[in-house]
Scaffold this active site. Structure first.
Site, PDB file in Angstrom:
ATOM      1  N   ASP A 502       0.854  -1.188   0.000  1.00 12.41           N
ATOM      2  CA  ASP A 502       0.000   0.000   0.000  1.00 12.41           C
ATOM      3  C   ASP A 502       0.891   1.241   0.000  1.00 12.41           C
ATOM      4  O   ASP A 502       2.114   1.153   0.118  1.00 12.41           O
ATOM      5  CB  ASP A 502      -0.885  -0.054   1.248  1.00 12.41           C
ATOM      6  CG  ASP A 502      -2.058   0.904   1.201  1.00 12.41           C
ATOM      7  OD1 ASP A 502      -2.236   1.599   0.187  1.00 12.41           O
ATOM      8  OD2 ASP A 502      -2.811   0.953   2.189  1.00 12.41           O
ATOM      9  N   ASP A 578      -9.147   4.059  -1.807  1.00 13.16           N
ATOM     10  CA  ASP A 578      -9.945   4.423  -0.639  1.00 13.16           C
ATOM     11  C   ASP A 578     -11.299   4.989  -1.040  1.00 13.16           C
ATOM     12  O   ASP A 578     -11.537   6.199  -0.996  1.00 13.16           O
ATOM     13  CB  ASP A 578      -9.161   5.417   0.224  1.00 13.16           C
ATOM     14  CG  ASP A 578      -7.887   4.785   0.756  1.00 13.16           C
ATOM     15  OD1 ASP A 578      -7.842   3.545   0.852  1.00 13.16           O
ATOM     16  OD2 ASP A 578      -6.943   5.526   1.071  1.00 13.16           O
TER      17      ASP A 578
END
Length: 910
Positions: A502, A578
């Site tokens: 990430d 996200d």
């Protein structure tokens, strides 16, 4: 996960209601705030380049010349490549003060050159014929123009049609000389970007001729078909950034940058790959040729005086060179193959990875993991992977464990694996600045971090606080990082633990636009501005190398990445970052994943339920129903959200989720076969309708429904309070296509129909003429199902025929590369009005698969058979049990008991 606009934001977020979090638009540049974008976009008149005929040279697959305008002289290379592909490069001459960066690591290998079959250098233009004689390039000298023709001698693309070619040469600053605004330094929100060699931007326009519609340029939370940005909005921006709770329906940059466009119309496609890793903006517009200077030039090239539609893209990059690969098709699947030969394919993923993944930020401790693992069994829901986010570490130091919450990681992973499941832990590129942290100390001592201009290590803030960032252009960094995944190095890891990369844009909370300073320096003196968009790809490729090495190349790893670039598909799956628990984010998931799929990245998905916020039960139900038909299937949630394990909701919602999961697991043999086929032809498992129905221009902007392979059409409900939806059922070029509702098997008639879709139902259809292999014994995980019997779903076409294929192997190792797999085909043929035959043939592979056919469901059978018999190799004829439903016209044949590794024939007598 996500970052905030500064390093202290993560602390604030924990006390801030989720409802007030949203993207801060002013943290990110607009084109007007970007000096090079603003300058290129302001070009209204042709920049005046002409090709110098006396400079032309040609050798083999390379044709070279100089082009010049009043400001500079540039060098053009036209390079012939294999498989109807051509490359056009425009660069500074050899005398330039510095070489421009070419992102070659993004390619699967150096492109295979193919010598031109003929070259004619005339007085006004050069005609270049590709080595396979299926493409032609015409280079017009004055004004400078490159035209690309396909094998049917149709003009499909042009470079510099509107004369927007612009290359800013590297400079040495001269005192007292005036330079354009932003040429040597540029300010944004308190940050100053110093440009050591001045502004070095490049740009040119590319036109796709006779095409109105085009796709690609991922990643954007926008419509699947590219919009008109000229005069309407900012250009599409490609600059990998950490943008949380991103806005919908705008061209803002997100986490992935793939500068690729596919243009399509009925029965024709062409693709173009802008090979540049710097910040890039792309203006797009669908229009009709004007009758100005370049309109007349188009008439000359095409031999036509009629107005011609074209889709125009103006590519603008901060650095690098003009470097374009053209894939001339002519079909959409040809273009996909041509692109994949250059940029690579996703290697066959391990079977577990295409099952269902359960994740949140964060599962609290080992007991929490055990409870979640048991919960799926207690509620009869299949699941394959449990994920751990950053809180599992010791102070956000990767490759470590919180000793209080995760004291026995090996034991925890083993207990999950005992049920046929895996785990994933997060490993991010920011390294905590702590001399007591061995990774930091090693990298510091070895000089493996990205540098500042003065030679010191670049430092920024991320989850651990003060952090430094590994330089993956340094060969020693790649070697060191690879070693960290060894089982004796990463304590607590095993082959049952996989990895999540990430924050690899890279995210720098304290940096400009929440990323790394562009003037930072990588190994070899490369400026970060030149390679920003490929940082995440270089990181995941190094991680992938380590995961391959940890088992000596024996087992297949699974790796997820947020950032991506050309070639990321060779090492990692991608998710859309996200997102938010609202209906708009559910609806945008399909166009986002379709855009990535057609751009060469097929293993893609969106967080089920939305990362931010708390979905209501209707939204959550619809999200599971949708994601079950998208390649990467993971639920994930922010640390501040309520827990979302499926059994925490009402009985009805639990049953909806259970059914969505079971549907996915039943189709795993089909998904697995599609991923294997992708490795051979580059075609993604999830594909737009026009991939299968290329002649139908009415499907060009469809984004609420898609194909899974060639056999399944999905139209999940993605609108709130909607219980009746319109479904388009393409009827094909001859209007003979048949469709069958997936659950009932009933044939559905009509080209555009309205379907009742109560909360418990998802409109899914099987295409006539296809045979789809399934597993119907749903177990707790995919790994435990891999040897199970197969049920075939046969849907008859208008001629009452059908065919399909299955591929299986051990689901875990690379042994398939040495023949340890089984590939079988199935064919249903109507021989006469009184007889039909279903044949199974073992095509290839020496894997001793245990799978056998336990049931065959045939859809669209007009009458009940009198008898059904099977002939297996060396066995006598045997009668089979069957049943027939007159209402649905579905025939069910029971227990053929034929192995996939042998051939058989089922005779049906009516």
């Amino acid at each position: 996960m996500t970052a905030g606009s500064s390093w202290i934001v993560p602390i604030i977020l924990l006390a801030t209601p989720l409802a007030v979090q949203m993207v801060k638009r002013d943290d990110f540049k607009t084109c007007e705030q970007s000096a090079f974008c603003k300058q290129h976009r302001a070009i209204t008149e042709p920049t005046g380049y002409e090709l110098l005929a006396d400079s032309i040279t040609h050798h083999g697959a390379v044709w070279t010349a100089n082009v010049r305008n009043s400001q500079n002289t540039l060098k053009i290379n036209v390079i012939g490549l294999a498989d109807s592909t051509v490359r056009v490069q425009i660069d500074e001459p050899e005398s330039a003060i510095r070489k421009r960066y070419v992102p070659n690591p993004a390619l699967v290998s150096l492109p295979e050159e193919l010598e031109f079959s003929s070259v004619e250098n005339g007085d006004q233009e050069a005609k270049i014929i590709g080595g396979n004689k299926k493409l032609k390039v015409v280079v017009t000298y004055k004004p400078f123009l490159v035209s690309i023709f396909n094998e049917f001698d149709e003009l499909v693309a042009q470079l510099n049609r509107d004369g927007k070619l612009k290359v800013e040469e590297f400079r040495t600053k001269e005192e007292g000389k005036e330079y354009p605004e932003g040429f040597w330094e540029e300010r944004f929100k308190g940050f100053t970007d110093h440009k050591q060699h001045g502004s070095s931007s490049v740009g040119v326009d590319i036109s796709f001729v006779n095409f109105k519609t085009a796709y690609g340029l991922p990643e954007h939370a926008d419509a699947f078909a590219l919009r008109n940005t000229v005069g309407n909005s900012d250009p599409y921006r490609l600059y990998n950034l950490d943008v949380f709770e991103y806005e919908l329906n705008n061209p803002m940059a997100l986490y992935v940058s793939i500068p690729y466009i596919l243009a399509h119309r009925a029965n024709r496609s062409v693709g173009a790959l802008w090979f540049n890793a710097a910040e890039t903006w792309v203006d797009t517009q669908s229009s009709v040729t004007s009758k100005g200077l370049f309109g007349k030039m188009l008439d000359k090239v095409t031999g036509s005086s009629d107005n011609v539609p074209h889709f125009d893209a103006h590519f603008i990059s901060e650095s690098g060179l003009v470097d374009v690969f053209f894939f001339v098709g002519p079909t959409v699947k040809d273009v996909q193959r041509q692109n994949s030969k250059l940029t690579g394919v996703t290697p066959l993923p391990p079977l577990f990875s295409i099952g269902y993944h359960q994740c949140r930020w964060n599962y609290n401790d080992e007991q929490d993991v055990a409870t979640v693992n048991q919960g799926f069994d207690d509620h009869d829901m299949p699941m394959d992977v449990i994920w751990l986010d950053i809180e599992h570490t010791d102070g956000k130091k990767y490759f470590t464990w919180d000793k209080h919450k995760f004291p026995t990681p090996n034991d925890m992973v083993d207990k999950v694996a005992a049920k046929g499941r895996k785990m994933v832990t997060i490993v991010d590129p920011h390294i905590k600045k702590d001399d007591g942290y061995y990774v930091y100390k090693d990298a510091k001592d070895k000089g493996l971090f990205v540098k500042r201009v003065d030679g010191s290590d670049f430092e920024g803030h991320c989850w651990p606080g003060s952090s430094e960032y590994l330089d993956f252009w340094h060969p020693d960094t790649r070697s060191y990082w690879k070693d960290q995944f060894a089982f004796d190095r990463y304590t607590g890891s095993s082959s049952n633990l996989h990895i999540w990369n990430d924050m690899n844009e890279p995210s720098v909370f304290s940096g400009p636009e929440i990323t790394m300073d562009k003037e930072s320096i990588h190994y070899g003196g490369i400026e970060h501005r030149e390679i920003h968009n490929m940082y995440g790809m270089m990181y995941t490729s190094a991680t992938f190398d380590g995961m391959i090495a940890r088992t000596g190349g024996k087992e297949r790893p699974f790796l997820l990445s947020r950032a991506g670039f050309i070639g990321t598909q060779r090492t990692a799956a991608i998710w859309t970052g996200d997102n938010t628990a609202d209906w708009g984010h559910l609806e945008i998931a399909a166009p986002m994943t379709l855009s990535l799929s057609i751009a060469g990245v097929p293993f893609v998905g969106a967080d089920v339920g939305g990362f931010f916020g708390n979905p209501d039960e209707q939204l959550l139900s619809r999200w599971y129903q949708t994601a079950a038909f998208q390649p990467f299937f993971r639920a994930h949630a922010h640390i501040d959200t309520r827990r979302r394990e499926p059994w925490l909701f009402s009985e009805q919602t639990q049953q909806i989720i259970r059914e969505a999961l079971r549907t996915r697991y039943a189709l795993l043999p089909y998904w697995y076969t599609l991923f294997q086929q992708h490795t051979e032809n580059g075609v993604p498992p999830m594909r737009p309708l026009f991939y299968e129905f290329e002649n139908d221009d009415l499907l060009l902007e469809e984004q609420k429904q898609w194909m899974v392979g060639s056999g399944i059409l999905a139209r999940p409900v993605v609108e709130k309070d909607t219980f009746n939806v319109q479904v388009k059922l393409p009827r094909g070029e001859h209007k003979t296509e048949r469709w069958f509702e997936w659950v009932s098997g009933n044939e559905v008639r009509g080209e555009s129909i309205y379907v009742d879709a109560p909360i418990t139902f998802t409109p899914i259809y099987q295409r006539g003429g296809t045979i789809i292999p399934t597993w119907q014994r749903i177990r707790r995980s995919a790994t435990l199902m891999k040897d199970d019997p197969i049920t075939l779903f046969v849907a008859l076409d208008s001629n009452e025929n059908s065919n399909g294929e299955i591929y299986l192997d051990d689901g875990n190792t690379h042994d398939y590369q040495s023949g340890q797999f089984v590939k079988a085909s199935f064919k249903y043929t109507t021989l006469s009005k009184n007889s039909a035959m279903l044949e199974g043939e073992h095509l290839d592979g020496k894997y001793a698969a245990k799978n056998w056919i336990e049931r065959v469901v045939v859809r669209g059978v007009e009458s009940s058979p009198k008898k059904v018999e099977i002939t297996r190799v060396s066995d006598p004829v045997q009668s089979l049990e069957f049943s027939y439903d007159h209402d649905s016209k579905v025939l069910v044949i029971r227990k053929p008991e034929a192995l996939l590794t042998s051939s058989f024939k089922v005779h049906i007598e009516f």
